[in-house]
Design an enzyme around this catalytic site. Structure first.
Site, mmCIF file in Angstrom:
data_model
loop_
_atom_site.group_PDB
_atom_site.id
_atom_site.type_symbol
_atom_site.label_atom_id
_atom_site.label_comp_id
_atom_site.label_asym_id
_atom_site.label_seq_id
_atom_site.Cartn_x
_atom_site.Cartn_y
_atom_site.Cartn_z
ATOM 1 N N LYS A 168 -4.800 3.615 0.050
ATOM 2 C CA LYS A 168 -5.262 4.958 0.404
ATOM 3 C C LYS A 168 -4.819 5.494 1.971
ATOM 4 O O LYS A 168 -3.760 5.917 2.051
ATOM 5 C CB LYS A 168 -6.681 5.168 0.193
ATOM 6 N N PHE B 24 -15.743 -0.741 -7.802
ATOM 7 C CA PHE B 24 -14.546 -0.082 -8.411
ATOM 8 C C PHE B 24 -13.249 -0.601 -7.883
ATOM 9 O O PHE B 24 -13.212 -0.832 -6.666
ATOM 10 C CB PHE B 24 -14.571 1.285 -7.969
ATOM 11 N N ASP C 291 -11.997 -5.774 -1.084
ATOM 12 C CA ASP C 291 -11.222 -4.650 -1.646
ATOM 13 C C ASP C 291 -11.631 -3.355 -0.385
ATOM 14 O O ASP C 291 -12.503 -2.715 -0.488
ATOM 15 C CB ASP C 291 -11.792 -4.243 -2.768
HETATM 16 N N1 PMP Z 1 -10.158 -0.267 -4.927
HETATM 17 C C1 PMP Z 1 -11.244 0.789 -4.352
HETATM 18 C C2 PMP Z 1 -12.545 0.329 -3.766
HETATM 19 C C3 PMP Z 1 -11.018 2.200 -4.508
HETATM 20 O O1 PMP Z 1 -11.794 3.171 -4.038
HETATM 21 C C4 PMP Z 1 -9.872 2.625 -5.439
HETATM 22 C C5 PMP Z 1 -9.862 4.183 -5.650
HETATM 23 N N2 PMP Z 1 -10.737 4.855 -5.612
HETATM 24 C C6 PMP Z 1 -9.136 1.599 -6.027
HETATM 25 C C7 PMP Z 1 -9.423 0.294 -5.910
HETATM 26 C C8 PMP Z 1 -8.058 2.053 -7.034
HETATM 27 O O2 PMP Z 1 -7.136 2.761 -6.206
HETATM 28 P P1 PMP Z 1 -5.996 3.719 -6.983
HETATM 29 O O3 PMP Z 1 -6.605 4.783 -7.433
HETATM 30 O O4 PMP Z 1 -4.878 4.066 -6.025
HETATM 31 O O5 PMP Z 1 -5.441 2.811 -7.950
#
Ligand code: PMP
Length: 440
Positions: A268, A138, A239
């Site tokens: 986050k 994700f 990521d």
């Molecule tokens: N990368 C990862 C690994 C995530 O867990 C998330 C959000 N759950 C995102 C990217 C996307 O972040 P955002 O919702 O702040 O755009």
């Protein structure tokens, strides 16, 4: 008094259904690991705003830093009048970057922006176009991020055409024949059938898949990817949007593997509840883009930079890296004990690192059971615990409580978790009720 049901009804009329919520608990206020809804009911928060408030809701130091910054200015736009807290935060992150050599850091607002910009930087640095990601991964919901996210429903269907030159290989979850060997074989097929390695700018993966089910990328996988990247001049992007900032028992989860990535996306937990994301990378790669090619009006908000500087202090002062290990061990041993009890739902594959712990809920035939996992979360909510699922079929329970959670509140949360996992066990229910009344 307005109720959750009132707002649910108003929301149904005012907000499109494309954006969901795990609960119908409309928040009134929150502090550290507790949250109160608009009806005055108290919950223990094992979600932490999806791994955002690792330092707890409204940590006093974070709030003080934001208040102080708000007395100076709240927004100038970095592109118009840059500011000290952005530079200080970049310096702090460059010092702790999980790779040797000089680092540079740029800030954005959301995780999706971080992953998209990591791709822009990788493309500019390599002058190549293709990106390889993993099934179940994700990376966000903006269009390029959705393309990299390895799951069609609900992230891609109806949103096409997807940006081109994004390829997926199976993540070695250990399920359905998805071994490390199978993944590497798929990568070779990809190189043979679809895209030559010389056209690949980057391989992106989460050191521990978050939304995809808390599957850990093994050190062997990370090492193999590093080698492939080195052989072909491909950049490795970790990521760390969900795994970052002490959650896994290291500042960055990739450190568990001993492998050094070229670019790291963060978001986050960095802002402790204030929206900020970033890309940390090797200095020479980070300088590949033309001035003006990166950025955003709100990117690197001074309020969020101030919050993030405080978050980094709190992680150090409160020893949250070590705390993640302690909390994770307590959680694991409790879940493993519950799994052995008569009447409990079928629990398997307790996994993760530090205090990023998940486990599967299985049906009577031993198959992943998303419906039962959802029922577990519903029972947890009844017992006053906010709990999330993950996994490509919603089959796993994940725990992401703040690393600052007080011992007594954690114990109370674990008791509620036990009740949700073992609804037939009267002893644990009584225990939970006793504990809540003691602490009320
Ligand atoms: N990368 C990862 C690994 C995530 O867990 C998330 C959000 N759950 C995102 C990217 C996307 O972040 P955002 O919702 O702040 O755009």
């Amino acid at each position: 008094m307005a109720t959750n049901a009132d707002f649910a009804a108003r929301r149904a009329r005012a907000v499109p259904r494309g954006v969901g919520s795990a609960t119908a608990v409309y928040a009134e206020r929150a502090l550290n690991a507790e949250l109160w809804d608009i009806e005055g009911r108290r919950y223990i928060d094992f979600a932490a705003g999806i791994a955002v408030v690792n330092t707890g809701h409204r940590h006093p130091k974070v709030m003080a830093a934001v208040a102080k910054q708000s007395e100076r200015f709240t927004h100038t736009a970095w592109q118009v009048a840059p500011y000290d807290v952005y530079v200080e935060l970049a310096e702090r992150l460059n010092e702790v970057a999980p790779f040797k050599g000089d680092a540079k850091t740029i800030f954005f607002t959301t995780g999706a922006e971080a992953t998209e910009n990591a791709v822009k930087i990788a493309r500019a640095a390599t002058r190549r176009s293709a990106v390889i990601a993993f099934t179940g991964g994700f990376h966000g919901r903006t269009l390029l991020a959705s393309a990299m996210t390895g799951k069609v429903l609900p992230y891609k269907r109806g949103f096409g055409p997807m940006p081109s030159e994004i390829y997926h290989i199976p993540f070695p979850t250990g399920r359905d024949g998805n071994t490390l060997e199978a993944s590497l074989k798929a990568l070779n097929y990809l190189f043979a059938a679809d895209v030559e390695p010389e056209r690949v700018a980057a391989i992106i993966l989460e050191p521990i898949q978050g939304e995809g089910g808390f599957h850990v990328a093994s050190p062997e996988l990370m090492k193999a990817l590093r080698e492939i990247c080195d052989t072909h001049g491909i950049l490795l992007i970790a990521d760390e949007v969900q795994t970052g900032f002490a959650r896994t028992g290291k500042l960055f989860a990739v450190e568990h593997s001993g492998v050094e990535p070229d670019l790291v996306t963060v978001a986050k937990a960095l802002g402790g509840g204030f929206p900020i994301s970033g890309v940390i990378g090797r200095a020479e790669i980070m300088d590949a883009c033309e001035p003006g090619g990166l950025g955003g009006t709100y990117a690197g908000s001074p309020l969020a930079c101030a919050a993030a500087l405080a978050v980094l202090d709190v992680i150090k002062e409160e020893n949250l890296v070590a705390r993640a290990e302690t909390l994770g061990q307590r959680l694991r041993s409790r879940v493993e004990a519950i799994a052995g009890k008569a009447g409990a739902v079928r629990i398997a594959n307790v996994r993760g690192k530090g205090f990023m712990v998940g486990f599967d809920i299985l049906d009577a035939d031993g198959k992943p059971d998303g419906a039962e996992a959802k029922a577990v979360c519903a029972r947890a909510l009844e017992a006053g615990l906010i709990l999330l699922t993950c996994g490509t079929q919603g089959e796993a329970i994940r725990v992401l409580a703040p690393l600052t959670i007080e011992d007594a509140i954690f114990e109370e949360g674990l008791n509620a978790l036990e009740r949700a996992l073992n609804p037939k066990a009267p002893a644990s229910a009584a225990e939970t009720l006793k504990q809540s009344s003691e602490l009320a």
